[in-house]
Scaffold this motif. Structure first.
Motif, PDB file in Angstrom:
ATOM      1  N   PHE A  69       0.652  -1.161  -0.086  1.00 42.60           N
ATOM      2  CA  PHE A  69      -0.137  -0.055  -0.117  1.00 42.60           C
ATOM      3  C   PHE A  69       1.006   1.031   0.049  1.00 42.60           C
ATOM      4  CE2 PHE A  69      -3.092  -2.997   1.723  1.00 42.60           C
ATOM      5  CZ  PHE A  69      -4.090  -3.012   0.804  1.00 42.60           C
ATOM      6  N   GLN A  70       2.019   1.129   0.580  1.00 39.46           N
ATOM      7  CA  GLN A  70       2.679   2.184   0.529  1.00 39.46           C
ATOM      8  C   GLN A  70       3.445   2.900  -0.729  1.00 39.46           C
ATOM      9  OE1 GLN A  70       5.956   1.958   3.544  1.00 39.46           O
ATOM     10  NE2 GLN A  70       4.740   2.893   5.075  1.00 39.46           N
ATOM     11  N   GLN A  71       3.747   1.590  -1.496  1.00 38.22           N
ATOM     12  CA  GLN A  71       4.538   1.841  -2.766  1.00 38.22           C
ATOM     13  C   GLN A  71       3.428   2.156  -4.067  1.00 38.22           C
ATOM     14  OE1 GLN A  71       7.352  -0.945  -4.224  1.00 38.22           O
ATOM     15  NE2 GLN A  71       8.122  -1.200  -2.343  1.00 38.22           N
ATOM     16  N   GLN A  72       2.046   1.931  -3.727  1.00 40.23           N
ATOM     17  CA  GLN A  72       1.086   2.023  -4.901  1.00 40.23           C
ATOM     18  C   GLN A  72       0.958   3.689  -5.126  1.00 40.23           C
ATOM     19  OE1 GLN A  72      -2.886   0.826  -3.754  1.00 40.23           O
ATOM     20  NE2 GLN A  72      -2.474  -1.293  -4.566  1.00 40.23           N
ATOM     21  N   ARG A  73       1.191   3.987  -6.584  1.00 39.71           N
ATOM     22  CA  ARG A  73       1.297   5.352  -6.758  1.00 39.71           C
ATOM     23  C   ARG A  73       0.248   5.556  -7.973  1.00 39.71           C
ATOM     24  NH1 ARG A  73       4.265   5.587 -11.571  1.00 39.71           N
ATOM     25  NH2 ARG A  73       5.718   3.970 -12.016  1.00 39.71           N
ATOM     26  N   TYR A  74      -0.091   6.672  -8.270  1.00 36.07           N
ATOM     27  CA  TYR A  74      -1.116   7.200  -9.250  1.00 36.07           C
ATOM     28  C   TYR A  74      -0.092   7.521 -10.443  1.00 36.07           C
ATOM     29  CZ  TYR A  74      -4.750   6.958  -6.075  1.00 36.07           C
ATOM     30  OH  TYR A  74      -5.472   6.415  -5.280  1.00 36.07           O
ATOM     31  N   ASN A  75      -0.443   7.427 -11.720  1.00 32.91           N
ATOM     32  CA  ASN A  75       0.482   7.912 -12.899  1.00 32.91           C
ATOM     33  C   ASN A  75       0.429   9.286 -12.967  1.00 32.91           C
ATOM     34  OD1 ASN A  75       0.992   8.065 -15.764  1.00 32.91           O
ATOM     35  ND2 ASN A  75       0.946   5.974 -15.621  1.00 32.91           N
ATOM     36  N   ASP A  76       1.538   9.877 -13.478  1.00 37.32           N
ATOM     37  CA  ASP A  76       1.707  11.365 -13.537  1.00 37.32           C
ATOM     38  C   ASP A  76       0.931  11.888 -14.683  1.00 37.32           C
ATOM     39  OD1 ASP A  76       3.538  11.296 -11.584  1.00 37.32           O
ATOM     40  OD2 ASP A  76       5.253  10.746 -12.925  1.00 37.32           O
ATOM     41  N   LEU A  77       0.454  10.914 -15.642  1.00 37.31           N
ATOM     42  CA  LEU A  77      -0.199  11.442 -16.871  1.00 37.31           C
ATOM     43  C   LEU A  77      -1.735  11.362 -16.328  1.00 37.31           C
ATOM     44  CD1 LEU A  77       1.482   9.385 -19.803  1.00 37.31           C
ATOM     45  CD2 LEU A  77       1.715  11.986 -18.958  1.00 37.31           C
ATOM     46  N   ASP A  78      -2.622  12.362 -16.817  1.00 27.70           N
ATOM     47  CA  ASP A  78      -3.857  12.550 -16.402  1.00 27.70           C
ATOM     48  C   ASP A  78      -4.725  12.943 -17.418  1.00 27.70           C
ATOM     49  OD1 ASP A  78      -6.452  13.917 -14.906  1.00 27.70           O
ATOM     50  OD2 ASP A  78      -5.300  13.304 -13.134  1.00 27.70           O
ATOM     51  N   PHE A  79      -6.020  12.321 -17.484  1.00 29.55           N
ATOM     52  CA  PHE A  79      -6.998  12.680 -18.689  1.00 29.55           C
ATOM     53  C   PHE A  79      -7.538  14.320 -18.398  1.00 29.55           C
ATOM     54  CE2 PHE A  79      -7.618   7.902 -19.249  1.00 29.55           C
ATOM     55  CZ  PHE A  79      -7.890   7.963 -20.616  1.00 29.55           C
ATOM     56  N   VAL A  80      -7.064  14.804 -17.346  1.00 29.44           N
ATOM     57  CA  VAL A  80      -7.560  16.323 -17.360  1.00 29.44           C
ATOM     58  C   VAL A  80      -6.862  16.936 -18.419  1.00 29.44           C
ATOM     59  CG1 VAL A  80      -5.773  17.060 -15.659  1.00 29.44           C
ATOM     60  CG2 VAL A  80      -7.789  18.158 -15.641  1.00 29.44           C
ATOM     61  N   ASP A  81      -5.661  16.561 -18.786  1.00 38.24           N
ATOM     62  CA  ASP A  81      -4.932  17.081 -19.973  1.00 38.24           C
ATOM     63  C   ASP A  81      -5.329  17.030 -21.437  1.00 38.24           C
ATOM     64  OD1 ASP A  81      -2.785  17.666 -18.020  1.00 38.24           O
ATOM     65  OD2 ASP A  81      -1.898  15.921 -18.492  1.00 38.24           O
ATOM     66  N   VAL A  82      -6.347  16.145 -21.464  1.00 37.16           N
ATOM     67  CA  VAL A  82      -6.986  15.827 -22.739  1.00 37.16           C
ATOM     68  C   VAL A  82      -8.332  16.649 -23.067  1.00 37.16           C
ATOM     69  CG1 VAL A  82      -8.008  13.893 -24.287  1.00 37.16           C
ATOM     70  CG2 VAL A  82      -6.434  13.150 -22.437  1.00 37.16           C
ATOM     71  N   LYS A  83      -8.164  17.198 -23.798  1.00 30.70           N
ATOM     72  CA  LYS A  83      -9.242  18.346 -24.472  1.00 30.70           C
ATOM     73  C   LYS A  83     -10.081  17.791 -25.540  1.00 30.70           C
ATOM     74  CE  LYS A  83      -7.690  22.139 -22.148  1.00 30.70           C
ATOM     75  NZ  LYS A  83      -8.360  22.782 -21.165  1.00 30.70           N
ATOM     76  N   GLY A  84     -11.523  17.729 -25.464  1.00 30.69           N
ATOM     77  CA  GLY A  84     -12.531  17.039 -26.113  1.00 30.69           C
ATOM     78  C   GLY A  84     -12.260  15.547 -25.928  1.00 30.69           C
ATOM     79  N   GLN A  85     -12.727  14.885 -27.249  1.00 31.46           N
ATOM     80  CA  GLN A  85     -12.587  13.431 -27.474  1.00 31.46           C
ATOM     81  C   GLN A  85     -13.287  12.848 -26.165  1.00 31.46           C
ATOM     82  OE1 GLN A  85     -11.579  12.566 -29.866  1.00 31.46           O
ATOM     83  NE2 GLN A  85      -9.406  13.425 -30.646  1.00 31.46           N
ATOM     84  N   GLU A  86     -14.573  13.184 -25.791  1.00 29.15           N
ATOM     85  CA  GLU A  86     -15.395  12.623 -24.957  1.00 29.15           C
ATOM     86  C   GLU A  86     -15.783  11.129 -25.350  1.00 29.15           C
ATOM     87  OE1 GLU A  86     -15.356  13.893 -21.988  1.00 29.15           O
ATOM     88  OE2 GLU A  86     -14.381  15.658 -22.691  1.00 29.15           O
ATOM     89  N   SER A  87     -16.097  10.895 -26.502  1.00 28.59           N
ATOM     90  CA  SER A  87     -16.397   9.563 -26.779  1.00 28.59           C
ATOM     91  C   SER A  87     -15.355   8.599 -26.642  1.00 28.59           C
ATOM     92  CB  SER A  87     -16.848   9.480 -28.388  1.00 28.59           C
ATOM     93  OG  SER A  87     -15.974   9.908 -29.384  1.00 28.59           O
ATOM     94  N   VAL A  88     -13.974   8.999 -26.980  1.00 27.06           N
ATOM     95  CA  VAL A  88     -12.935   8.254 -26.943  1.00 27.06           C
ATOM     96  C   VAL A  88     -12.571   8.016 -25.413  1.00 27.06           C
ATOM     97  CG1 VAL A  88     -10.622   7.773 -27.655  1.00 27.06           C
ATOM     98  CG2 VAL A  88     -11.908   8.926 -29.062  1.00 27.06           C
ATOM     99  N   LYS A  89     -12.749   8.885 -24.475  1.00 25.80           N
ATOM    100  CA  LYS A  89     -12.664   8.866 -23.042  1.00 25.80           C
ATOM    101  C   LYS A  89     -13.621   7.756 -22.686  1.00 25.80           C
ATOM    102  CE  LYS A  89     -11.972  13.305 -22.371  1.00 25.80           C
ATOM    103  NZ  LYS A  89     -11.804  14.367 -21.637  1.00 25.80           N
ATOM    104  N   ARG A  90     -14.633   7.780 -22.994  1.00 26.73           N
ATOM    105  CA  ARG A  90     -15.645   6.930 -22.488  1.00 26.73           C
ATOM    106  C   ARG A  90     -15.511   5.484 -22.928  1.00 26.73           C
ATOM    107  NH1 ARG A  90     -19.817   5.178 -19.467  1.00 26.73           N
ATOM    108  NH2 ARG A  90     -21.508   4.010 -20.478  1.00 26.73           N
ATOM    109  N   ALA A  91     -15.017   5.257 -24.423  1.00 27.42           N
ATOM    110  CA  ALA A  91     -14.605   3.898 -24.596  1.00 27.42           C
ATOM    111  C   ALA A  91     -13.400   3.533 -23.809  1.00 27.42           C
ATOM    112  CB  ALA A  91     -14.262   4.001 -26.070  1.00 27.42           C
TER     113      ALA A  91
END
Length: 512
Positions: free
Chosen positions: A184-206
């Motif tokens: 549990f200590q070593q679990q980390r989240y990815n530095d890349l985030d969907f917040v950076d993606v503009k538009g492409q709502e249908s692709v993000k849904r997929a």
């Protein structure tokens, strides 16, 4: 004098105990038998130098070493330590009373120090199964082996420490790892985030649906539409590894030598993205001395193949069987090895060589024959095994320049985890089934039942698109996942309609 030390040989992702018998007799020759490879045969020079630098002596007698069982091939330099300790014990330079309590592995440098080795986690698991008191190995690998509970793991820096420990001159402290705490200590989240993606709502849904059900996915669209950018953010919405999954993933990476020194567990899902020049052996595993391939290194994670048609056809076709069976079998004349390969295949491709076929604004300069030939590089049977096929269109300037923030990965991830928990409860009594993508036909009939209207939509899609029986199964699985995201027990009309909509490459205008 005859003494025995113990090592281990890794086969697949499991280990076998190797008994190393050392006998000294009259003479001056050195014999090493028991099917050793060249790296093991070269150990004599390393051992001689290491013993000299560590103030020990090479016995002035004939040395005969047998590595049993003799029908298992011994590979690599990790046998240096048990061989050297066996020679020291046979020549009465150290005590042999504790040799039967430990498995020892480690590569010797010429100065007597120990270098890290591969596959220590399977070796530690085997040592515990065989009833050994502990394992002795390089300090760099000790944390990885200490994941195994109920086993004393001693990390040492050189052969002098091992000799002193066996002579009861020093006391080594076993390394202990609180596996739960470490996990549990070593679990980390990815530095890349969907917040950076503009538009492409249908692709993000997929991608959300793919993550929630463990489905394979392909994105097709022009260059610059954001296919690679979106795919690289997929790990940020995947559910965390369970402890069992983390252990199994660590085992595979340990065998492949992909674990960094002083690391205990792999706690984040793998994301493998090989270049399109990769060979079929490198992708699925194998070789003269079989090693896990990229599909096994992506076990419990994602295999991302960018520019899919650029991969050699033979490379793509070898993925067919592991995509179905979630295991890859490497067969040779003398043995057969199974590597786990339960991965999500995520791929992207341009619609044609120039990239602008079906583009809303730019004109494609490729002739119809060229487009057809390009798309046909991806075979129908392989496409059948890809659950979601989504078209990615360019993002208009208005959306690109919009200052409004997109949805964060953490928010999408919460929905994915909730859907996975529903599946976890559903399949709790099913062995090796953890998500909807892994459903068998039997389970599909039980859990993926659409209502009457939804079945009508599926029937019409099957007839109109001329889909295969495998595509039928894939649509039902995706519809089941969409229903889980909606927290609905039965697959309804809108769930089925959305699932059918993710078969873009089956529609006229793409593959004919």
């Amino acid at each position: 004098m005859l003494v025995k030390t113990y090592g281990a040989a890794v086969t697949g992702i499991d280990a076998d105990t190797i008994t190393i018998e050392v006998n000294l007799s009259q003479g001056i020759k050195f014999f090493l038998v028991g099917l050793p490879d060249n790296a093991v045969k070269e150990s004599q020079q390393r051992i001689q130098s290491a013993l000299k630098e560590s103030k020990f002596r090479w016995p002035g007698k004939q040395v005969v070493i047998n590595m049993a069982p003799a029908d298992i091939r011994k590979e690599g330099s990790s046998y240096d330590l048990p061989l050297a300790i066996g020679i020291l014990a046979a020549s009465n330079q150290i005590s042999n009373e504790k040799l039967n309590k430990y498995i020892m592995m480690g590569e010797l440098s010429l100065d007597g120090s120990l270098q890290s080795v591969k596959g220590v986690l399977p070796i530690a698991v085997k040592a515990k199964e065989e009833g050994f008191e502990g394992v002795i190995m390089p300090i760099q690998n000790a944390k990885e082996a200490a994941v195994v509970e109920g086993l004393n793991v001693y990390g040492v820096e050189n052969i002098s420490e091992v000799a002193a420990f066996l002579n009861d001159e020093v006391e080594l402290k076993p390394i202990h790892i609180d596996t739960q705490k470490e996990f549990f200590q070593q679990q980390r989240y990815n530095d890349l985030d969907f917040v950076d993606v503009k538009g492409q709502e249908s692709v993000k849904r997929a991608l959300e649906i793919a993550a929630a059900g463990g489905h394979n996915l392909i994105m097709i669209g022009p260059p610059g539409a954001g296919k690679s950018m979106i795919a690289k953010r997929l790990p940020s919405i995947l559910p965390p590894l369970t402890l069992d999954e983390a252990l199994e993933t660590t085992k595979i990476h340990s065998v492949a030598g992909k674990i960094q020194n002083n690391t205990s567990l792999i706690t984040h899902r793998p994301f493998r993205s090989p270049h399109h020049t990769i060979s079929d052996v490198a992708l699925v595993g194998g070789g003269s001395f079989p090693q896990p391939g990229e599909i096994s290194l992506a076990h419990h994670g994602v295999l991302f193949l960018d520019e899919l048609p650029e991969f050699k056809r033979t490379v793509l076709e070898v993925m067919r069987q592991p995509l179905e069976d979630r295991v890859i079998s490497i067969s040779r004349a003398r043995f057969s090895i199974d590597y786990p390969a339960s991965f999500m295949l995520v791929s992207s491709m341009n619609p044609c060589p120039c990239g602008y076929f079906n583009h809303p604004d730019k004109k494609c300069v490729c002739s119809p024959g060229i487009v057809q030939r390009y798309l046909s590089k991806i075979s129908g049977p392989l496409l059948d095994r890809i659950d979601l096929q989504i078209e990615v269109v360019p993002v208009p300037f208005k959306e690109l320049s919009n200052a409004k923030s997109s949805e964060k990965s953490s928010e999408i991830r919460e929905r994915v985890i909730k859907a996975r928990k529903i599946q976890e409860i559903r399949y709790k009594n099913e062995e090796h089934i953890h998500c909807n993508a892994q459903m068998t036909s039997k389970l599909q009939h039980k859990y993926a039942k659409p209502d009457e209207n939804a079945m009508t939509i599926l029937k019409n899609a099957m007839e109109k698109l001329d889909l295969s029986a495998r595509a039928y199964d894939r649509i039902l699985k995706v519809a089941r996942t969409i229903a889980d995201l909606d927290e609905q027990e039965q697959i309804q009309t809108h769930h089925m309609a959305e699932a059918v909509n993710y078969r873009n490459l089956d529609k006229a205008g793409w593959l004919g």
